[in-house]
Design an enzyme around this catalytic site. Structure first.
Site, short mmCIF file in Angstrom:
data_model
loop_
_atom_site.label_atom_id
_atom_site.label_comp_id
_atom_site.label_asym_id
_atom_site.label_seq_id
_atom_site.Cartn_x
_atom_site.Cartn_y
_atom_site.Cartn_z
N ALA A 25 -27.76 -18.91 -28.07
CA ALA A 25 -27.08 -20.18 -28.33
C ALA A 25 -27.39 -20.70 -29.73
O ALA A 25 -26.48 -21.12 -30.46
CB ALA A 25 -27.51 -21.20 -27.27
N GLU A 35 -22.76 -13.17 -20.24
CA GLU A 35 -23.51 -14.36 -19.82
C GLU A 35 -25.00 -14.05 -19.70
O GLU A 35 -25.37 -13.01 -19.12
CB GLU A 35 -22.97 -14.83 -18.46
N ASP A 36 -25.79 -14.94 -20.22
CA ASP A 36 -27.25 -14.89 -20.00
C ASP A 36 -27.85 -13.53 -20.32
O ASP A 36 -28.67 -13.00 -19.56
CB ASP A 36 -27.57 -15.33 -18.56
N ASP A 51 -23.01 -17.98 -23.79
CA ASP A 51 -24.20 -18.73 -24.23
C ASP A 51 -24.21 -18.91 -25.74
O ASP A 51 -24.76 -19.88 -26.25
CB ASP A 51 -25.47 -18.01 -23.77
N ASN A 65 -31.66 -25.58 -20.09
CA ASN A 65 -31.41 -25.72 -18.65
C ASN A 65 -32.47 -24.95 -17.87
O ASN A 65 -32.90 -23.91 -18.32
CB ASN A 65 -30.03 -25.13 -18.29
N TYR A 72 0.87 -1.17 0.00
CA TYR A 72 0.00 0.00 0.00
C TYR A 72 0.91 1.23 0.00
O TYR A 72 2.07 1.15 -0.42
CB TYR A 72 -0.93 -0.09 1.23
N ASN A 108 -21.72 -25.58 -21.60
CA ASN A 108 -20.64 -24.68 -22.00
C ASN A 108 -19.48 -24.61 -20.98
O ASN A 108 -18.42 -24.09 -21.30
CB ASN A 108 -21.16 -23.28 -22.37
N LYS A 145 -20.35 -19.50 -12.20
CA LYS A 145 -19.40 -19.43 -13.33
C LYS A 145 -18.02 -19.04 -12.80
O LYS A 145 -17.00 -19.58 -13.24
CB LYS A 145 -19.86 -18.40 -14.37
N1 LIG Z 1 -26.29 -26.67 -22.17
C1 LIG Z 1 -25.68 -25.52 -22.30
O1 LIG Z 1 -24.47 -25.41 -22.19
C2 LIG Z 1 -26.46 -24.30 -22.60
C3 LIG Z 1 -25.79 -23.13 -22.96
C4 LIG Z 1 -26.53 -21.98 -23.27
C5 LIG Z 1 -27.90 -22.02 -23.19
N2 LIG Z 1 -28.51 -23.16 -22.79
C6 LIG Z 1 -29.96 -23.21 -22.66
O2 LIG Z 1 -30.56 -22.92 -23.90
C7 LIG Z 1 -31.74 -22.16 -23.72
C8 LIG Z 1 -31.65 -20.88 -24.52
O3 LIG Z 1 -30.60 -20.06 -24.03
P1 LIG Z 1 -30.22 -18.72 -24.78
O4 LIG Z 1 -29.18 -18.07 -23.95
O5 LIG Z 1 -29.97 -18.97 -26.21
O6 LIG Z 1 -31.58 -17.90 -24.60
P2 LIG Z 1 -32.28 -16.85 -25.58
O7 LIG Z 1 -33.35 -16.23 -24.76
O8 LIG Z 1 -31.29 -16.00 -26.25
O9 LIG Z 1 -32.93 -17.75 -26.72
C9 LIG Z 1 -33.97 -18.66 -26.53
C10 LIG Z 1 -34.69 -18.81 -27.85
O10 LIG Z 1 -35.55 -19.93 -27.76
C11 LIG Z 1 -36.78 -19.60 -28.36
N3 LIG Z 1 -37.83 -20.45 -27.84
C12 LIG Z 1 -38.30 -20.53 -26.59
N4 LIG Z 1 -39.32 -21.39 -26.53
C13 LIG Z 1 -39.47 -21.89 -27.78
C14 LIG Z 1 -40.38 -22.81 -28.37
N5 LIG Z 1 -41.34 -23.37 -27.64
N6 LIG Z 1 -40.23 -23.10 -29.68
C15 LIG Z 1 -39.29 -22.50 -30.43
N7 LIG Z 1 -38.43 -21.60 -29.92
C16 LIG Z 1 -38.53 -21.30 -28.62
C17 LIG Z 1 -36.97 -18.13 -28.02
O11 LIG Z 1 -37.91 -17.49 -28.86
C18 LIG Z 1 -35.55 -17.60 -28.19
O12 LIG Z 1 -35.31 -17.17 -29.51
C19 LIG Z 1 -31.87 -21.97 -22.21
O13 LIG Z 1 -32.69 -22.97 -21.70
C20 LIG Z 1 -30.46 -22.16 -21.70
O14 LIG Z 1 -30.43 -22.64 -20.38
C21 LIG Z 1 -27.84 -24.29 -22.51
O1 LIG Z 2 -25.15 -22.10 -17.02
C1 LIG Z 2 -25.19 -23.20 -17.58
O2 LIG Z 2 -25.19 -24.28 -16.95
C2 LIG Z 2 -25.18 -23.30 -19.06
C3 LIG Z 2 -25.60 -22.08 -19.79
O3 LIG Z 2 -24.74 -21.00 -19.60
C4 LIG Z 2 -27.03 -21.70 -19.60
O4 LIG Z 2 -27.31 -20.50 -19.62
O5 LIG Z 2 -27.86 -22.59 -19.47
MG LIG Z 3 -25.69 -19.13 -19.62
#
Ligand SMILES: NC(=O)c1ccc[n+]([C@@H]2O[C@H](COP(=O)([O-])OP(=O)(O)OC[C@H]3O[C@@H](n4cnc5c(N)ncnc54)[C@H](O)[C@@H]3O)[C@@H](O)[C@H]2O)c1
Ligand SMILES: O=C(O)C[C@H](O)C(=O)O
Ligand SMILES: [Mg+2]
Length: 468
Positions: free
Chosen positions: A268, A206-207, A232, A358, A109, A388, A164
């Site tokens: 995503a 994120e998100d 994402d 998720n 410091y 991810n 995270k």
């Molecule tokens: N497994 C992983 O590593 C991982 C990583 C990122 C996101 N995710 C999951 O993926 C999902 C989307 O995340 P994101 O950050 O892209 O969100 P986002 O809000 O950017 O996109 C979600 C999209 O899904 C569409 N959607 C929702 N319900 C729908 C339906 N019934 N039919 C068709 N389209 C539909 C929405 O209109 C939107 O365009 C979340 O559930 C998130 O948890 C998982």
């Molecule tokens: O957070 C996670 O487990 C994965 C992803 O970033 C999500 O938004 O679902």
């Molecule tokens: Mg996320």
């Protein structure tokens, strides 16, 4: 699948109306097993106790309602291991050396620190060697697309961002800070991130919901000289491609010849489509609430307009039902329960389903399993976790170590191939297409692949000594 959980239930027992024996027998009948009792207050008429109860997941609510309906019993609080793990948050800042005396104080410091500040003022690049910048990442959210929970706000997003940060530290020894912003205005988010960027070596977005996330990331990448990576979008795309490369080997199909349905064209989904195209996919059908993206429609979202041109070779219109007919691969990044067994029955033989929403996937794995050859979800309680977390620690470790200005397409493709290659061809099968996040090779292999790709594409500003 039901999971055993431990609940901690704080109860007031009015002695005139109920005994502890009554409580224990009712709990046992409802499927709860008392494993510990702590007396918190032992009054003459009323006692307060904490009961630690083992219970099958499905029975949680039943246990509580049984207690609430008992005369003489008041349920004060219910906690479980998950909530207890979050008490007071999950991360903290720890000094690297103790300050034990005046000499230490004047080193770290004032007055000692002033000389270091002056050195950085004269040459700002010294922030990389004399501050935490080179190892520190901001995990930035506005809380608008938290997991699949939607717009739950910046406070509610904190537990995910702290999680995270824990993963960054444990898996890649990166110090990450959650920055949960109380604004949804893209320009404000951009300006705030730019203003805090000097203290960070990288920015993990994120998100943040789509389509706002695309412009925010594009502007920040262009205007900052540190890597900006929307997890994402690209983390998910990299891991999905990694899993797909191995799944295709298992079913003996190629990415070029596969019909691929991607559902949920948000953060995503857009990035998954783009990365699959870059990896050679020729027949992608991108489906959102508005149906299959196609060329007879004008979309206000520029990413959708681009995808409508780049995907859907037959210019199909319709919804999920139409898209799924004859599909080889389903990739869901949308929301819970949108995929039905009826859809699976219309897929091509040896189908691959990645239900990645998720915390609740597009289809319950138990329902899907009999109809698909390779099944993956985003969850840790089933085989093939496509999440991810397999990507972002290694990507940032590599990008920070070579001081990359950005994370480009070549680095993402290299990361996907590196993750896929951790699964040895001899071990690869329907239940094992993606390595575990606890596989120690993952971060190191991703790091190396990312650094090599950054060097090859001329965006590395430093060559780490262990990379040839
Ligand atoms: N497994 C992983 O590593 C991982 C990583 C990122 C996101 N995710 C999951 O993926 C999902 C989307 O995340 P994101 O950050 O892209 O969100 P986002 O809000 O950017 O996109 C979600 C999209 O899904 C569409 N959607 C929702 N319900 C729908 C339906 N019934 N039919 C068709 N389209 C539909 C929405 O209109 C939107 O365009 C979340 O559930 C998130 O948890 C998982
Ligand atoms: O957070 C996670 O487990 C994965 C992803 O970033 C999500 O938004 O679902
Ligand atoms: Mg996320």
């Amino acid at each position: 699948m039901s999971i055993a959980t431990t609940m901690i239930i704080r109860l007031e027992i009015r002695k005139a109306e109920a005994t502890f024996g009554d409580v224990a027998s009712r709990l046992a009948a409802a499927g709860g097993d008392i494993v510990a009792i702590d007396v918190i207050r032992g009054g003459k008429d009323v006692t307060t106790r904490d009961l630690t109860v083992n219970v099958q997941d499905a029975a949680n609510e039943e246990i509580i309602s049984v207690l609430k309906n008992m005369a003489g019993i008041k349920v004060i609080n219910v906690s479980d291991r998950t909530f207890l793990a979050h008490l007071g948050g999950k991360i903290e800042v720890t000094p690297k050396m103790p300050i034990k005396n005046r000499e230490d104080l004047s080193l770290v410091y004032t007055p000692g620190v002033a000389r270091v500040c002056t050195a950085i003022a004269e040459d700002p690049s010294k922030a990389y060697s004399l501050t935490m910048k080179r190892n520190t990442v901001a995990v930035v959210t506005d809380g608008t697309a938290v997991l699949g929970l939607g717009d739950i706000g910046p406070e509610a997003a904190m537990p995910v961002m702290e999680g995270k940060a824990m993963l960054f530290k444990q898996l890649a020894d990166i110090d990450a800070f959650p920055l949960c912003l109380d604004t949804k205005v893209p320009e404000e988010i951009i300006q705030i991130v730019k203003a805090v960027a000097p203290g960070f070596g990288g920015i993990n977005l994120e998100d943040i919901s789509s389509p706002r996330c695309f412009e925010i990331e594009r502007r920040l990448s262009a205007e900052l000289d540190i890597p900006v990576f929307h997890d994402d979008q690209h983390g998910t795309a990299v891991v999905a491609l990694a899993g797909l490369l191995n799944a295709l080997q298992v079913v003996d199909k190629t990415i070029e010849d596969s019909r691929i349905v991607v559902v949920g064209i948000g953060a995503a989904g857009v990035s998954i489509c783009r990365l699959l195209l870059a990896a050679g996919a020729k027949q992608i059908y991108a489906v959102d609430r508005a149906g299959i993206l196609h060329r007879n429609e004008a979309y206000s979202n520029p990413e959708w307009s681009w995808l409508a041109e780049a995907t859907n070779p037959e210019n199909l219109s319709g919804g999920l039902d139409e898209a799924m007919r004859g599909a080889d691969i389903f990739i869901g990044v949308s929301g819970p329960g949108i995929l039905k067994v009826e859809h699976l029955k219309t897929m091509a033989p040896d189908s691959i389903v990645f239900a990645m929403a998720n915390p609740t996937p597009e289809i319950e794995p138990d329902l899907a399993e009999p109809y698909v050859r390779v099944l993956a979800t985003g969850r840790s309680d089933y085989p093939n976790q496509i999440n991810n977390v397999l990507c972002f620690p290694g990507i940032f470790r590599g990008a920070l170590d070579c001081r990359a200005k950005t994370v480009n397409l070549e680095m993402k493709l290299a990361a996907a191939q590196a993750i896929a290659a951790v699964v040895h061809p001899d071990e690869r099968n329907e239940q094992y297409i993606i390595p575990s996040i606890f596989n120690e090779k993952v971060v190191e292999q991703v790091r190396l692949a990312v650094i090599r790709a950054a060097i090859a594409t001329g965006i590395a500003r430093r060559i780490p000594p262990d990379v040839s």
